[in-house]
Design a protein around this motif. Structure first.
Motif, PDB file in Angstrom:
ATOM      1  N   GLY A 177       0.185  -0.872  -0.015  1.00  0.00           N
ATOM      2  CA  GLY A 177      -0.046   0.032  -0.015  1.00  0.00           C
ATOM      3  C   GLY A 177       0.929   1.194   0.240  1.00  0.00           C
ATOM      4  N   ARG A 178       0.146   2.596  -0.339  1.00  0.00           N
ATOM      5  CA  ARG A 178       1.176   3.794   0.910  1.00  0.00           C
ATOM      6  C   ARG A 178       1.453   3.753   1.974  1.00  0.00           C
ATOM      7  N   VAL A 179       2.533   3.786   1.610  1.00  0.00           N
ATOM      8  CA  VAL A 179       3.551   4.125   2.845  1.00  0.00           C
ATOM      9  C   VAL A 179       3.549   5.541   2.839  1.00  0.00           C
ATOM     10  N   LEU A 180       3.804   5.871   4.659  1.00  0.00           N
ATOM     11  CA  LEU A 180       3.679   7.528   5.328  1.00  0.00           C
ATOM     12  C   LEU A 180       5.387   7.279   5.241  1.00  0.00           C
ATOM     13  N   ALA A 181       6.298   8.621   4.001  1.00  0.00           N
ATOM     14  CA  ALA A 181       7.763   8.113   4.035  1.00  0.00           C
ATOM     15  C   ALA A 181       8.591   9.370   4.068  1.00  0.00           C
ATOM     16  N   PRO A 182       8.630   9.528   6.079  1.00  0.00           N
ATOM     17  CA  PRO A 182       9.031  11.104   6.537  1.00  0.00           C
ATOM     18  C   PRO A 182      10.213  11.651   6.130  1.00  0.00           C
ATOM     19  N   GLY A 183      10.177  13.199   5.849  1.00  0.00           N
ATOM     20  CA  GLY A 183      10.681  14.259   5.294  1.00  0.00           C
ATOM     21  C   GLY A 183      11.471  14.016   4.142  1.00  0.00           C
ATOM     22  N   ASN A 221      26.594   6.592   5.574  1.00  0.00           N
ATOM     23  CA  ASN A 221      26.533   5.849   5.496  1.00  0.00           C
ATOM     24  C   ASN A 221      25.287   5.765   4.379  1.00  0.00           C
ATOM     25  N   THR A 222      23.828   5.511   5.084  1.00  0.00           N
ATOM     26  CA  THR A 222      22.721   5.411   4.417  1.00  0.00           C
ATOM     27  C   THR A 222      21.749   7.183   3.925  1.00  0.00           C
ATOM     28  N   THR A 223      21.279   6.770   3.132  1.00  0.00           N
ATOM     29  CA  THR A 223      19.721   8.177   3.165  1.00  0.00           C
ATOM     30  C   THR A 223      18.611   7.782   3.592  1.00  0.00           C
ATOM     31  N   VAL A 224      17.915   8.510   3.914  1.00  0.00           N
ATOM     32  CA  VAL A 224      16.086   7.835   4.417  1.00  0.00           C
ATOM     33  C   VAL A 224      15.333   6.984   3.326  1.00  0.00           C
ATOM     34  N   GLY A 225      16.294   7.776   2.640  1.00  0.00           N
ATOM     35  CA  GLY A 225      15.828   7.094   1.080  1.00  0.00           C
ATOM     36  C   GLY A 225      16.223   5.556   0.027  1.00  0.00           C
ATOM     37  N   GLU A 226      17.393   5.515   0.772  1.00  0.00           N
ATOM     38  CA  GLU A 226      18.233   4.598   0.222  1.00  0.00           C
ATOM     39  C   GLU A 226      17.412   3.382   1.831  1.00  0.00           C
ATOM     40  N   PHE A 227      17.411   3.320   2.657  1.00  0.00           N
ATOM     41  CA  PHE A 227      17.330   2.907   3.773  1.00  0.00           C
ATOM     42  C   PHE A 227      15.539   2.347   3.737  1.00  0.00           C
ATOM     43  N   LEU A 228      14.740   3.310   3.112  1.00  0.00           N
ATOM     44  CA  LEU A 228      13.618   2.090   3.207  1.00  0.00           C
ATOM     45  C   LEU A 228      12.980   2.162   1.691  1.00  0.00           C
ATOM     46  N   GLY A 229      13.698   2.358   0.611  1.00  0.00           N
ATOM     47  CA  GLY A 229      13.838   1.555  -0.472  1.00  0.00           C
ATOM     48  C   GLY A 229      14.186   0.037  -0.036  1.00  0.00           C
ATOM     49  N   ALA A 230      15.599   0.285   0.692  1.00  0.00           N
ATOM     50  CA  ALA A 230      15.460  -1.070   0.962  1.00  0.00           C
ATOM     51  C   ALA A 230      15.457  -2.031   1.672  1.00  0.00           C
ATOM     52  N   CYS A 231      14.477  -1.389   2.612  1.00  0.00           N
ATOM     53  CA  CYS A 231      13.552  -2.512   2.933  1.00  0.00           C
ATOM     54  C   CYS A 231      11.995  -2.678   2.396  1.00  0.00           C
ATOM     55  N   VAL A 232      11.980  -1.923   1.045  1.00  0.00           N
ATOM     56  CA  VAL A 232      10.892  -1.986   0.516  1.00  0.00           C
ATOM     57  C   VAL A 232      11.465  -3.151  -0.627  1.00  0.00           C
ATOM     58  N   GLN A 233      12.576  -3.606  -1.134  1.00  0.00           N
ATOM     59  CA  GLN A 233      13.135  -4.468  -1.312  1.00  0.00           C
ATOM     60  C   GLN A 233      13.264  -6.158  -1.039  1.00  0.00           C
ATOM     61  N   ALA A 234      13.643  -5.963   0.252  1.00  0.00           N
ATOM     62  CA  ALA A 234      13.220  -7.216   1.144  1.00  0.00           C
ATOM     63  C   ALA A 234      12.580  -7.881   1.170  1.00  0.00           C
ATOM     64  N   ALA A 235      11.246  -6.531   1.087  1.00  0.00           N
ATOM     65  CA  ALA A 235       9.805  -7.707   1.473  1.00  0.00           C
ATOM     66  C   ALA A 235       9.561  -7.984   0.591  1.00  0.00           C
ATOM     67  N   GLY A 236      10.176  -7.584  -0.321  1.00  0.00           N
ATOM     68  CA  GLY A 236       9.760  -7.684  -1.980  1.00  0.00           C
ATOM     69  C   GLY A 236       7.791  -7.279  -2.318  1.00  0.00           C
ATOM     70  N   SER A 237       8.020  -6.289  -1.650  1.00  0.00           N
ATOM     71  CA  SER A 237       6.676  -5.527  -1.689  1.00  0.00           C
ATOM     72  C   SER A 237       6.705  -4.607  -2.681  1.00  0.00           C
ATOM     73  N   ASP A 238       5.571  -4.067  -3.379  1.00  0.00           N
ATOM     74  CA  ASP A 238       4.713  -2.685  -3.879  1.00  0.00           C
ATOM     75  C   ASP A 238       4.483  -2.110  -3.207  1.00  0.00           C
ATOM     76  N   ALA A 239       4.676  -1.387  -2.013  1.00  0.00           N
ATOM     77  CA  ALA A 239       4.700  -0.869  -1.332  1.00  0.00           C
ATOM     78  C   ALA A 239       4.804   0.735  -1.871  1.00  0.00           C
ATOM     79  N   GLU A 240       3.988   2.239  -1.932  1.00  0.00           N
ATOM     80  CA  GLU A 240       4.323   3.038  -2.996  1.00  0.00           C
ATOM     81  C   GLU A 240       4.887   4.093  -1.576  1.00  0.00           C
ATOM     82  N   LEU A 241       5.840   4.296  -1.503  1.00  0.00           N
ATOM     83  CA  LEU A 241       6.382   5.640  -0.834  1.00  0.00           C
ATOM     84  C   LEU A 241       5.969   7.030  -1.196  1.00  0.00           C
ATOM     85  N   VAL A 242       5.720   7.937   0.150  1.00  0.00           N
ATOM     86  CA  VAL A 242       4.959   9.151  -0.196  1.00  0.00           C
ATOM     87  C   VAL A 242       5.745   9.677   1.043  1.00  0.00           C
ATOM     88  N   TRP A 243       6.495  10.428   0.634  1.00  0.00           N
ATOM     89  CA  TRP A 243       7.162  11.502   0.933  1.00  0.00           C
ATOM     90  C   TRP A 243       6.199  12.401   1.379  1.00  0.00           C
TER      91      TRP A 243
END
Length: 338
Positions: A177-183, A221-243
């Motif tokens: 689903g749509r995920v609240l991505a902060p900042g 050593n990371t950014t919020v975008g890379e971190f949350l993107g890695a979470c999406v990829q690891a979980a095999g999800s189609d989540a949509e990050l809404v910043w």
């Protein structure tokens, strides 16, 4: 080496025990046997660190090359362990926290920054988490007659995390689903994998190092975008990050750090949260693996362990993690309509 780990079954202590065994060391753990399972291959001594008789029984007739204390929260209790083990080990390594510095997270800190003025005999209720960590450090520094090593991590992630920050994000991404991505996605972060922290601590113990080391990881050593993107990829999800920007979240009463774990808005009181100076540790060998690797390995552990939807929190200062789903949906709707 013969190493005694006070704790040793949960998160940091577990990583230390596993890493030490992998290096060929003998590992004894001292814990109550309540909050986690012991690492296979370790010698396990059951006891309560708050019980002086248990500490005396642990130390009787035993010596170790090093003690690694990963679960000290009360200066008086840590001091009791130090006194019981003084003369029974060459090195006492205490895993503390960057929170021992009152200027953090409002400003950048290093090992020369002032610590909270907490005495080494303070009780558990005599101050904040950070103040008590500073008191625990002094209990070791003033009470142990051998080598003293104090390591002060910042944000620790990785397999077996018991606070639930990264696991919450992984669970949220798996729900799709749509995920609240902060900042903002390009905002830098500074984290350390628990296994890299364990490696640095053991490197320092093996080399006979002393003193204090901030071990918050490699800066940026990371950014919020890379971190949350890695979470999406690891979980095999189609989540949509809404910043959604910081001020909008604050205006809608979203609690930094806990409701959206690891979210640190650019406010004065959090300006230095990702700015700890780990240059001393880095110069002496601390390395950090790519954060997406940490995220993927944490998801693999989480799935293999069959863990429940909610993780228990053993760290008394951590509090609960994650935003209520209905509140997340309301904020996303308000963001769409702004």
């Amino acid at each position: 080496m013969d190493i005694l780990v006070i704790g040793g079954s949960v998160f940091v202590g577990r990583a230390l025990a596993e890493t030490a065994l992998a290096r060929g060391h003998s590992v004894t753990t001292f814990n109550r046997g309540r909050t986690g399972t012991d690492v296979p291959g370790t010698e396990n001594v059951r006891g309560d660190r708050t019980d002086k008789d248990d500490l005396a029984r642990l130390a009787e007739g035993r010596t170790w090359d090093a003690v690694v204390d990963v679960c000290g929260f009360s200066p008086r209790v840590v001091g009791d362990a130090v006194r019981a083990l003084d003369g029974h080990a060459d090195t006492y390594a205490f895993i503390s926290s960057i929170s021992a510095y009152p200027d953090w997270p409002g400003a950048r800190v290093d090992e020369n920054s002032p610590r909270f003025p907490c005495p080494p005999d303070a009780e558990a209720g005599d101050g904040s988490y950070g103040a008590l960590k500073a008191g625990c450090e002094r209990a070791v520094e003033t009470g142990f007659g051998g080598r003293v090593l104090v390591v002060q991590p910042g944000l620790i992630l990785g397999p077996h995390e018991n606070v639930g920050r990264l696991p919450w994000w992984l669970r949220r991404m798996a729900a799709s689903g749509r995920v609240l991505a902060p900042g903002a996605p390009d905002r830098p972060m500074q984290v350390i994998d628990v296994r890299d922290l364990a490696a640095f601590v053991l490197d320092a113990v093996e080399a006979g190092k002393t003193g204090r080391y901030l071990a918050g990881g490699t800066p940026d050593n990371t950014t919020v975008g890379e971190f949350l993107g890695a979470c999406v990829q690891a979980a095999g999800s189609d989540a949509e990050l809404v910043w959604v920007d910081d001020q909008f979240l604050l205006d809608h009463d979203v609690a930094p750090w806990t409701e959206l774990p690891l979210w640190a808005p650019l406010t004065d009181d959090l300006a230095g949260v990702w700015l700890s100076d780990s240059a001393k540790a880095a110069a002496e060998g601390m390395t950090c693996r790519p954060v997406p690797e940490t995220v993927a390995d944490t998801w693999a552990w989480y799935e293999a362990a069959g863990l429940p939807a909610e993780l228990p929190s053993y760290a008394t200062h951590a509090g609960s993690q994650g935003i209520d789903p209905d509140k997340e949906r309301r904020i996303l709707a308000a963001w769409d309509a702004r």
